[in-house]
Scaffold this motif. Structure first.
Motif, PDB file in Angstrom:
ATOM      1  N   ASP A 243       0.852  -1.221  -0.034  1.00 57.59           N
ATOM      2  CA  ASP A 243      -0.015   0.113  -0.065  1.00 57.59           C
ATOM      3  C   ASP A 243       1.033   1.229   0.035  1.00 57.59           C
ATOM      4  O   ASP A 243       1.416   1.540   1.093  1.00 57.59           O
ATOM      5  N   ARG A 244       0.779   1.880  -0.969  1.00 51.91           N
ATOM      6  CA  ARG A 244       1.733   3.040  -1.407  1.00 51.91           C
ATOM      7  C   ARG A 244       1.528   4.304  -0.193  1.00 51.91           C
ATOM      8  O   ARG A 244       2.659   4.647   0.353  1.00 51.91           O
ATOM      9  N   GLU A 245       0.400   4.435   0.116  1.00 52.04           N
ATOM     10  CA  GLU A 245       0.157   5.205   1.175  1.00 52.04           C
ATOM     11  C   GLU A 245       0.716   4.971   2.421  1.00 52.04           C
ATOM     12  O   GLU A 245       1.007   5.897   3.299  1.00 52.04           O
TER      13      GLU A 245
ATOM     14  N   LEU B 179       3.183   2.777   2.825  1.00 52.81           N
ATOM     15  CA  LEU B 179       4.726   3.104   2.708  1.00 52.81           C
ATOM     16  C   LEU B 179       5.145   4.258   2.781  1.00 52.81           C
ATOM     17  O   LEU B 179       6.360   4.639   3.107  1.00 52.81           O
ATOM     18  N   ASP B 180       4.394   5.251   2.155  1.00 53.26           N
ATOM     19  CA  ASP B 180       4.595   6.756   2.239  1.00 53.26           C
ATOM     20  C   ASP B 180       4.904   7.263   3.780  1.00 53.26           C
ATOM     21  O   ASP B 180       5.363   8.361   3.844  1.00 53.26           O
ATOM     22  N   ASP B 181       4.270   6.630   4.672  1.00 54.74           N
ATOM     23  CA  ASP B 181       4.280   7.207   5.897  1.00 54.74           C
ATOM     24  C   ASP B 181       5.263   6.712   6.689  1.00 54.74           C
ATOM     25  O   ASP B 181       5.904   7.346   7.530  1.00 54.74           O
TER      26      ASP B 181
END
Lengths: 304, 304, 304, 304, 304, 304
Positions: free
Chosen positions: A227-229, A231-233
């Motif tokens: 989940d890119r979102e 991972l971005d966190d």
């Protein structure tokens, strides 16, 4: 290739029931779990579909007959403990048990066992290496003598803070596989190749098939969704389950058409076993069975 | 925005020389390194362009005159030790020295210092947190009293096995920044935002600009190149320098046009300081100067 | 790295004028064309900025003085004929002339010449190979004796139906380079690396830099634009100019930041010479000069 | 191509100051705004650098001398009202004024004016078409008689709820341009091509260059950034400024290297005028000038 | 999740036939259309599989028995009129009829109805909002009292010039959903989530699943293909059917594996109903049935 | 659309066996190979499921009855020789045989034959064109008279050095198809459209469907995998099998959902025949049958 599944997801079924379900759901083989009887030490562990403790010729004959009658074969006997755990007593126990698994595989004429290398997760790969060689060099020889091939699954066994930082299995990257096979070159030592663990490590899961074509002794069909979102966190220094989820084949990032295309082209004709570790399908035995049926429907598009 | 550079790359030049070079090379500000005089403890550390040890009003006046005459300003005073090192004596020393850096920043009317949070790299974020709060709550208050804003660089300080597994700076992800600012909400506590460290962590380096728009107290312009072939060999569980290389702006993955586009739109008008850590440009003073000239040519397309 | 240009684009200027223009336009070196005096046989060929026919020590001294006074160096002497043309008389003539180019390079202490391998374009690579070895083995030895390195440009010399199907230069792909260097392993034999020719061949133009890092003796900075709509009409079996156009650096597909980033990291510090073959800039001498100025502005962002 | 800018961003400067700034900042032409003197009706409108009201031969001579002395040319006279506004009185006024702009362009021997088609924004394209033909057929004839080419900017003039739903300029898509030029085929009728408006309309901004190569009478260099997160919230049925921001060239989505590469290849050699509408650069005259300087630095990499 | 279909595509079949077909084609539920008997007002509307006009307990018992015997359930009762049409008489009629649909859903113990919010398509969202609140606040209360959840489909109902500019359903974007649920927070008010409408609006169709996880009361499985070439001609300001085509699941842009992967992970276990609006499959009843069979084969790979 | 397969992959089966297998494996049609009896000249050639040599009405009746009883139809009669081979005798023979295939197709009321144009592979397209016209103009007329449509497969017939450089079939790109149909405009002359050959030619395989919608007389379902690593080594000037591998549908690059989506939207309702040329599935008759079963499972998701 032969479509199978890992029996760990059906702990509540007997061997007979597992085999009958396999047959009915269109699977042609099963990877049977052979943990010592007793309490599971972690999720998906501790399942005993074949009890290898005092497993003899007669037991083998019974099992083989059961499978033959259902038209299902055993892809491998599986047991995935931590051979390099800092708890030396435990390490001894699991080693002894694994040898029994190997013996059972020989008796059953399966010729294939699946497991992890293990790792002292608090230490670096470098620091673990001497012990790895000490444990595994004789172990591979033991299996080779019995003509049983070992497939090491390439899972880092790093999910949450509990296994931080190193995870409980050394064999997680192509660089490490290369080193393993240089240091222990026996042809009985190979991989239980699972593309999903490479996805979240940001490693191409197709390319190594060419290099390690002679070392792929077994394969798992599991998928993951990154989940890119999420991972971005947290980034890749977060713990892995913070940014990815294990999923059924087709519900994740793996391009199964391409993966199985190359797997076929390198000449692999062995088992491809669905490993269900998808929390959305774990609510009940019915759901876990449905997960296996769905996975078969999905994969049968790409498998003969 | 004002284009500057981090003075650490010119350890062989005096303050006067640094400032004159900045002016001549088209830079309008400089982040001046303020390590204690003595031996560098690691690459890019240990540079002293302003010695804050006994820095007084008169020293401040001299420095300010020097800078004014060159038409160059100070973006921040920089000192990047490990405040949370397990070596408690060292921790005390660096804390004491950092307070001097803050005092010097106040005297120089710079109003901005840059540093790391530090970390006991053998321990998890969770385990470090209590000590982080204990050290940093009064430290931020100390800076706030002097109206000096602290910009924490978001570098994990994890490069090779030496800093494995945790790295030497806690402040590496948006989730951690959010927690930092919830636990120590002072407006004097913020980020020295460097997009390059987010690239190899596989974190979007644009998105956090919107959320943390009020916390960006300083910015670094460094770039990185992730080599896919190397990453495919070791994966994200390898040590970071196995798969990425710090590079000059324009020689890496950062989309500088987009980054500076959004940086402008969130209202940031502070310094953007080139940080040279590109091994291909470190052969000589001439090369390091050339690196700074090249970086200015590149960035001036995107900066007013 | 040193920014230069290929002098072929300025046939109407004398050597002095070329060098003066280079200096004024911010170039630090030039690849000087050394065709035999006479009529050009194709576009961009036939230019003679140094006439090597009877070139002696005194001529060398004159040229070197001229260059020194302008602060410009010679990156290489260039001559790009077809050594393997089916016209055996022509083949003899070009071989003889090329040896003079090598001698001149030695006299000028340039130590570097640039050219093609040549090819009988009606025949396959395989069919050309024996003749390639026969011509080039002694030729490389000849250059090695004089300590002159040869940079073979990787252009397929296949543009329109005229050079169909094979093109006039064997050295167009990594697989062929590997074979060249295995068969003629002299370190004086290498590449004049031009990324643009790899783009339309759909070959990664970055990856080979790592493998051939010791063989890159010179580099060209040219770009190409592949027009997807045109390619969709004819496919890769069409003739190459049906789907791509040579362009100035920055007006094509090459990611120059990434290319020069890796070129630096493999330790290359030689010339990078702009080769202008962009039809939109060939209307007049003024336009061709403007093309060189524009290319310098573009590339200086990425070059020290 | 000639680099210029749209004078609307410098309303506080006189014509002389605009021209001097252009010269000093490296611009070779300017698109001069010719609104009627008086109050601006919207942002970027209402600027009068040439007052065409009573503009005669003598005025033209003065202006031409002023420009010649600075070495700057006029790319076009610009006036961008709504010719098809429902307010019929206003429509008459703007038509009359635009004719004066055309006359002034003829007197100045500029030969080029820039504007919009206009639109009754409450009505569909279909409903607007009859009136478009009625207004523009004679208007194009009027310009053709005076040998003045009209460049219609392809901006939808739809930003916020105020211009919802249709926007104030019909000429926003290739399909509409095709219809315009079929219905009014005069060669004096063409486009003032601005790639940025195509970006947020999700239209390829390169492809139409080939089809409309003979219709590109002028070009604007503006950029836009589409913020994916904002678009994900409102979708394309939101009002455009909810998901995109006009930006300086290089700070948005336009691939300027590719755009100018094809623009050159279709044979365009006219003006490319920077249009500054970037809110991050509008704080002061100094910032607006800095925006123009930065844009020139950026674009000069791709323009001769 | 339970696979179903929307009965509107089978207007020529009786309820019994619909249910029998569902059972035979492998569907486990059906969304039954409940338009008032009479002429359809638009494509896919006007279908009456359950006539709710005078629907009583006995009717409910009959229907429930019919469904039970086929092993098929009702996913929802569907009726999709325009509640906010400018024709106030029609608005009254549809409101009255919808209440009957709700009552029938309660009687049938289905607990779920599906519809649109409606919109005066000539007016902005803002202008429609007061009337939306006035109509829907009591309507949601009415449903809540009967414990019937309402799933609002997120279709903009904007296809061609007829519904231009606003479309006939307000509920088309995440921003609007957020506002709906803030203004009418009842848990009985939610979405009938159809990913296809988000695709052509250029909205991420996965991300909102996380935010609105508690509001997804029903889901549609329809797909769309966006034709880039057509979009390049008209842009997003064209009318939607100019650039996209509704298609069966698997024949469009939706990544069904990923969509259903996340739908499962947010805990959704409700119906997923195939909505056939693919013109290539509408030639005959046989083709429409084939479309439903094909959709089931496709989706059963991803659904338990 | 009707799912079928090319019978060439089952040379060891009789016509009856082929048809029975088709029926049992879920195929509704078969493209039957009609090579002259005798030795195959290349892989996949030389198969004779219908011997057209002395094929008469009675034979036709027998075949038709056989097919009718199995519920399987003939999609086309196939024969793929080289009509333009430099061996003029062979050219005569194949022409004569092809006329018999056409006659048989008429007798069988199949109305469709499939083949190649042929090519003298040592010559350019231009050089082949006059002979192509001379051979094919009367041949198309011959077929038209019998109301038999010809589908030319778009395979370049270029795999290895043997067919280098031109391949053995002219009809490989949209530009060539356009020219074919302009020069021989008969509606009986069309394509046997196979997307896989366009993939490795780097031609969009979707776009031509729109332009050539009236010319698609038959379609093949084959896939290819382009191996980027191999392509990076040899480039597009290598021979095609050096960088791509023909594969079963779903095991390659073709996006079948999108391809069949557009194929349906252009109104194509003819056969889609699986062509098995996947080396990983050619080990035995059992494997070849398994390949056909797998392909049917895969394609049935996208076909009614």
């Amino acid at each position: 290739m032969k479509l199978g599944f890992v029996s760990a997801i059906l702990p509540d079924l007997s061997l007979r029931e597992v085999v009958e379900f396999a047959s009915e759901a269109g699977y042609s083989c099963v990877e049977l779990m052979c943990w010592p009887k007793g309490k599971a030490e972690r999720r998906y562990a501790g399942v005993t579909h074949i009890d290898v403790t005092n497993f003899g010729r007669r037991d083998a004959a019974v099992v083989r007959k059961l499978l033959a009658s259902a038209g299902v074969s055993i892809s491998a006997l599986g047991y995935y403990p931590n051979f390099l755990t800092p708890d030396r007593d435990e390490a001894k126990r699991v080693l002894a048990h694994f040898k029994k698994v190997i013996r059972a595989a020989a008796l059953l004429e399966v010729g294939r066992v699946t497991t992890f290398l293990g790792r002292d997760w608090t230490k670096s790969v470098e620091e673990n290496w001497p012990r790895f060689l000490k444990v595994w060099t004789p172990l591979v020889a033991f299996a080779a003598q019995r003509e049983v091939r070992i497939g090491i699954e390439n899972c880092p066994m790093l999910f949450t803070g509990d296994e931080w930082p190193g995870g409980k299995n050394l064999a997680h990257s192509p660089r490490i596989w290369r080193r393993m096979f240089e240091d222990i070159p026996s042809e009985y030592f190979g991989l239980n190749y699972d593309p999903s663990h490479l996805v979240w490590q940001h490693i191409d899961y197709i390319k190594p098939l060419w290099e390690f074509r002679d070392r792929i002794h077994h394969a798992h069909a599991k998928d993951v969704r990154v989940d890119r979102e999420r991972l971005d966190d947290v980034g890749i220094l977060g713990t892995p389950l913070q940014y990815h989820s294990p999923k059924l084949p087709g519900l994740g990032e793996v391009n199964w058409g391409r993966f199985l295309s190359v797997l076929g082209d390198i000449g692999y004709s062995g088992p491809v076993c669905v490993e269900v570790e998808d929390r959305a399908y774990e609510g009940s035995l019915a759901m876990r069975k449905a997960a296996l049926r769905q996975s078969a429907r999905f994969l049968m598009q790409y498998i003969p």
